[in-house]
Scaffold this motif. Structure first.
Motif, mmCIF file in Angstrom:
data_model
loop_
_atom_site.group_PDB
_atom_site.id
_atom_site.type_symbol
_atom_site.label_atom_id
_atom_site.label_comp_id
_atom_site.label_asym_id
_atom_site.label_seq_id
_atom_site.Cartn_x
_atom_site.Cartn_y
_atom_site.Cartn_z
ATOM 1 N N ASP A 1 1.080 -1.120 0.244
ATOM 2 C CA ASP A 1 -0.046 0.093 -0.171
ATOM 3 C C ASP A 1 1.131 1.307 0.238
ATOM 4 O O ASP A 1 1.262 1.540 0.652
ATOM 5 C CB ASP A 1 -1.157 0.234 1.045
ATOM 6 N N SER A 2 1.234 1.956 -0.888
ATOM 7 C CA SER A 2 2.384 2.386 -1.487
ATOM 8 C C SER A 2 2.194 4.057 -0.963
ATOM 9 O O SER A 2 2.444 4.791 0.172
ATOM 10 C CB SER A 2 2.655 2.482 -2.531
ATOM 11 N N GLY B 1 5.381 -13.031 -3.994
ATOM 12 C CA GLY B 1 4.479 -11.699 -4.647
ATOM 13 C C GLY B 1 5.043 -10.970 -3.390
ATOM 14 O O GLY B 1 5.354 -9.537 -3.523
ATOM 15 N N ASN B 2 4.473 -11.140 -1.773
ATOM 16 C CA ASN B 2 4.428 -9.867 -0.337
ATOM 17 C C ASN B 2 6.280 -10.348 -0.363
ATOM 18 O O ASN B 2 6.672 -8.307 -0.949
ATOM 19 C CB ASN B 2 4.482 -10.988 0.538
ATOM 20 N N ASN B 3 7.051 -10.843 -0.260
ATOM 21 C CA ASN B 3 8.451 -10.586 -0.293
ATOM 22 C C ASN B 3 9.518 -9.512 -0.959
ATOM 23 O O ASN B 3 10.002 -8.509 -1.102
ATOM 24 C CB ASN B 3 9.302 -11.620 -0.023
ATOM 25 N N LEU B 4 8.498 -10.362 -2.605
ATOM 26 C CA LEU B 4 9.711 -8.844 -3.511
ATOM 27 C C LEU B 4 8.970 -8.167 -4.329
ATOM 28 O O LEU B 4 9.492 -6.420 -3.778
ATOM 29 C CB LEU B 4 10.053 -10.083 -4.840
ATOM 30 N N VAL B 5 7.407 -7.799 -3.651
ATOM 31 C CA VAL B 5 6.873 -6.734 -4.723
ATOM 32 C C VAL B 5 6.376 -5.461 -3.612
ATOM 33 O O VAL B 5 7.005 -4.797 -3.594
ATOM 34 C CB VAL B 5 4.687 -7.486 -5.196
ATOM 35 N N GLY B 6 6.799 -6.063 -2.322
ATOM 36 C CA GLY B 6 6.046 -6.034 -0.987
ATOM 37 C C GLY B 6 7.730 -4.888 -1.081
ATOM 38 O O GLY B 6 8.189 -3.407 -0.543
ATOM 39 N N THR B 7 8.802 -5.248 -1.635
ATOM 40 C CA THR B 7 9.789 -4.368 -1.109
ATOM 41 C C THR B 7 10.104 -3.359 -1.743
ATOM 42 O O THR B 7 10.640 -2.617 -1.705
ATOM 43 C CB THR B 7 11.381 -5.506 -0.565
ATOM 44 N N LEU C 1 10.603 0.148 -1.874
ATOM 45 C CA LEU C 1 12.224 1.142 -1.951
ATOM 46 C C LEU C 1 11.784 2.098 -2.388
ATOM 47 O O LEU C 1 12.489 3.470 -3.165
ATOM 48 C CB LEU C 1 13.082 -0.066 -2.816
ATOM 49 N N GLU C 2 10.606 1.919 -3.481
ATOM 50 C CA GLU C 2 10.232 3.418 -4.340
ATOM 51 C C GLU C 2 9.613 4.007 -4.128
ATOM 52 O O GLU C 2 10.737 5.765 -4.059
ATOM 53 C CB GLU C 2 8.980 2.900 -5.302
ATOM 54 N N VAL C 3 9.001 4.482 -2.541
ATOM 55 C CA VAL C 3 9.299 5.056 -1.455
ATOM 56 C C VAL C 3 9.898 5.749 -0.840
ATOM 57 O O VAL C 3 10.017 7.128 -0.945
ATOM 58 C CB VAL C 3 7.934 4.801 -0.479
ATOM 59 N N MET C 4 10.562 5.146 0.123
ATOM 60 C CA MET C 4 12.030 5.257 0.309
ATOM 61 C C MET C 4 12.800 6.481 -0.889
ATOM 62 O O MET C 4 13.848 7.788 -0.340
ATOM 63 C CB MET C 4 13.270 4.951 0.237
ATOM 64 N N GLN C 5 13.065 5.689 -2.051
ATOM 65 C CA GLN C 5 13.662 7.157 -3.267
ATOM 66 C C GLN C 5 13.364 8.043 -3.118
ATOM 67 O O GLN C 5 13.735 9.340 -3.261
ATOM 68 C CB GLN C 5 13.777 5.990 -4.239
ATOM 69 N N ALA C 6 11.080 8.290 -3.094
ATOM 70 C CA ALA C 6 11.042 9.583 -3.540
ATOM 71 C C ALA C 6 11.094 10.162 -2.202
ATOM 72 O O ALA C 6 11.112 10.949 -2.340
ATOM 73 C CB ALA C 6 9.726 9.267 -4.194
ATOM 74 N N ARG C 7 11.426 9.554 -0.974
ATOM 75 C CA ARG C 7 11.387 10.646 0.086
ATOM 76 C C ARG C 7 12.960 10.999 0.021
ATOM 77 O O ARG C 7 12.916 11.791 1.709
ATOM 78 C CB ARG C 7 10.402 9.602 1.346
ATOM 79 N N GLY C 8 14.062 10.079 -0.653
ATOM 80 C CA GLY C 8 14.925 10.085 -0.181
ATOM 81 C C GLY C 8 15.436 10.240 0.946
ATOM 82 O O GLY C 8 16.392 10.579 1.466
ATOM 83 N N VAL C 9 14.915 9.101 1.742
ATOM 84 C CA VAL C 9 15.477 8.318 2.652
ATOM 85 C C VAL C 9 16.480 6.543 2.113
ATOM 86 O O VAL C 9 16.407 5.950 0.944
ATOM 87 C CB VAL C 9 14.654 7.376 2.981
ATOM 88 N N LYS C 10 17.657 7.541 2.430
ATOM 89 C CA LYS C 10 19.115 6.680 1.322
ATOM 90 C C LYS C 10 19.424 5.233 2.408
ATOM 91 O O LYS C 10 20.563 5.369 2.279
ATOM 92 C CB LYS C 10 20.003 7.285 0.722
ATOM 93 N N ALA C 11 18.698 4.451 3.479
ATOM 94 C CA ALA C 11 19.076 3.910 4.508
ATOM 95 C C ALA C 11 18.963 2.882 4.905
ATOM 96 O O ALA C 11 17.989 2.721 5.637
ATOM 97 C CB ALA C 11 20.290 4.638 5.319
ATOM 98 N N LEU C 12 19.131 1.756 4.568
ATOM 99 C CA LEU C 12 18.083 0.038 4.974
ATOM 100 C C LEU C 12 18.718 -1.301 5.289
ATOM 101 O O LEU C 12 19.902 -0.892 5.227
ATOM 102 C CB LEU C 12 17.284 0.244 3.838
#
Ligand code: UFG
Length: 334
Positions: free
Chosen positions: A55-56, A92-98, A102-113
């Motif tokens: 749920d992005s 489905g869950n483990n890959l698509v969810g990740t 990652l896309e939301v992190m990139q959009a929000r500029g969070v670069k540490a995981l």
């Protein structure tokens, strides 16, 4: 103020111990969890956002509200045996969810995981102990999802994502202070099942395979205390905040010694003072016979130190948590 850290899967067994360890180091863990495998009662050290990884919109709102400086990503399905029966659930869950994360992190500029990876990325390895240079050859879909996620992280590193993948061997035990413990529904892990059999909550423990190529024919695993595992996440977050994790790093987290299923049962009998009824069964598909870590890199680079490396201590903490749960349930039942 050390700031907010978003913890996906923070209401689960390992995630809740990670949150406690983060809070102890001055961070505020913000839990993002759909509560499919976790418990609201495990969320005690910061806010809870109930949401699905896929749920992005919700995920993005959590980033906007809490502005985390880093993410610890533990959300995912975890049963290797089930992944053989139902691979789509895992991919489905483990890959698509990740990917959504990652896309939301990139959009929000969070670069540490910090990513919750697994020894399952190695599959059936001949040479023990396993260090991080061993071939990545998962023997079940669950392991493939972890290995593929690590590949995502290497690819995203080119866009500036810094990451630490922690390849857990077998998480065991419970919070030494008795606040948290292992409670999966259904439970599939050896130690809690053995203890439930010792407590009379289940009739017996089934041993999956007595003809593996090991000294007693049962599988050998490297058990690591969940609080020690949690401490490694804090060290990884601190490493990322100090600018580390470039190019996607990976670390094995284990003790460096292995115990067979029979040895675990015997240790549980010593700790509990009870006999554990058992039944010898066929092998569980996708189970490597032996997994033992070489944790040298985590010790050297993260400064990781274990506090509870003995199997009996791990079992004793898990037993204390189970007894507390049984007492709580019997009080609740009146
Ligand atoms: N086992 C039994 N009977 C049971 C349950 C387990 O004999 O009822 C055996 C398994 O066959 C295996 C060993 O006990 O040989 C440990 O099994 P677990 O299910 O407790 O753990 P796994 O080793 O299968 O997997 C765990 C985590 C994974 C992780 C892996 C890495 O669940 O997420 O450790 O070592 F990838």
């Amino acid at each position: 103020m050390a700031g907010n850290i978003l913890v996906t899967g923070g209401a689960g067994y390992i995630g809740s111990h990670v949150c406690k360890a983060l809070a102890r180091s001055g961070f505020t863990p913000v839990v993002y969890d759909d509560l499919s495998g976790g418990y609201r009662s495990n969320v005690r050290w910061g806010p809870l956002v109930i949401g699905d990884l896929m749920d992005s919109t919700r995920l993005d709102a959590a980033f906007r509200s809490y502005r985390p400086s880093a993410v610890v990503h533990l959300a995912g399905f975890i049963a290797a045996g089930e992944s053989v029966q139902d691979p789509a659930k895992y991919y489905g869950n483990n890959l698509v969810g990740t990917l959504a994360l990652l896309e939301v992190m990139q959009a929000r500029g969070v670069k540490a995981l910090v990513f919750s990876s697994s020894a399952a990325v190695y599959g059936d390895v001949a040479e023990m102990p396993i260090d991080e240079t061993a071939a990545i050859q998962p023997s079940n879909p669950y392991g493939h999802t972890k290995a593929m996620t690590e590949q995502f992280l290497q690819d995203y590193a080119r866009n500036g994502l810094r990451s630490v993948s922690l390849r857990y061997f077998n998480a065991a035990g419970a919070d030494p202070e008795g606040e948290l413990g292992e409670l999966h529904e259904p439970e599939t892990h050896l130690i809690p099942l053995v203890l439930e059999a010792a407590a009379g909550l289940r009739p017996r423990i089934d041993i999956y395979g007595t003809d593996h190529p090991t000294p007693d024919g049962t599988c050998i695993r490297d058990y690591i205390h969940v609080s020690d595992l949690a401490d490694a996440h804090v060290l990884a977050v601190e490493r990322l905040r100090a600018g580390g994790g470039e190019g996607a790093e990976a670390y094995n987290l284990g003790n460096g010694c292995g115990f067979s299923v029979r040895e675990v049962i015997e240790a549980a009998e010593r700790v509990t003072g009870r006999r554990v009824p058992l039944r010898e069964c066929g092998r569980r598909p996708g189970d490597p016979p032996r997994l033992i870590a070489d944790p040298g890199r985590a010790i050297a680079d993260l400064g990781w130190r274990q506090k509870h490396s003995e199997l009996e201590t791990q079992i004793a903490h898990a037993w204390a948590f189970l007894k507390q749960r049984i007492e709580g349930e019997s009080r609740a039942a009146g």
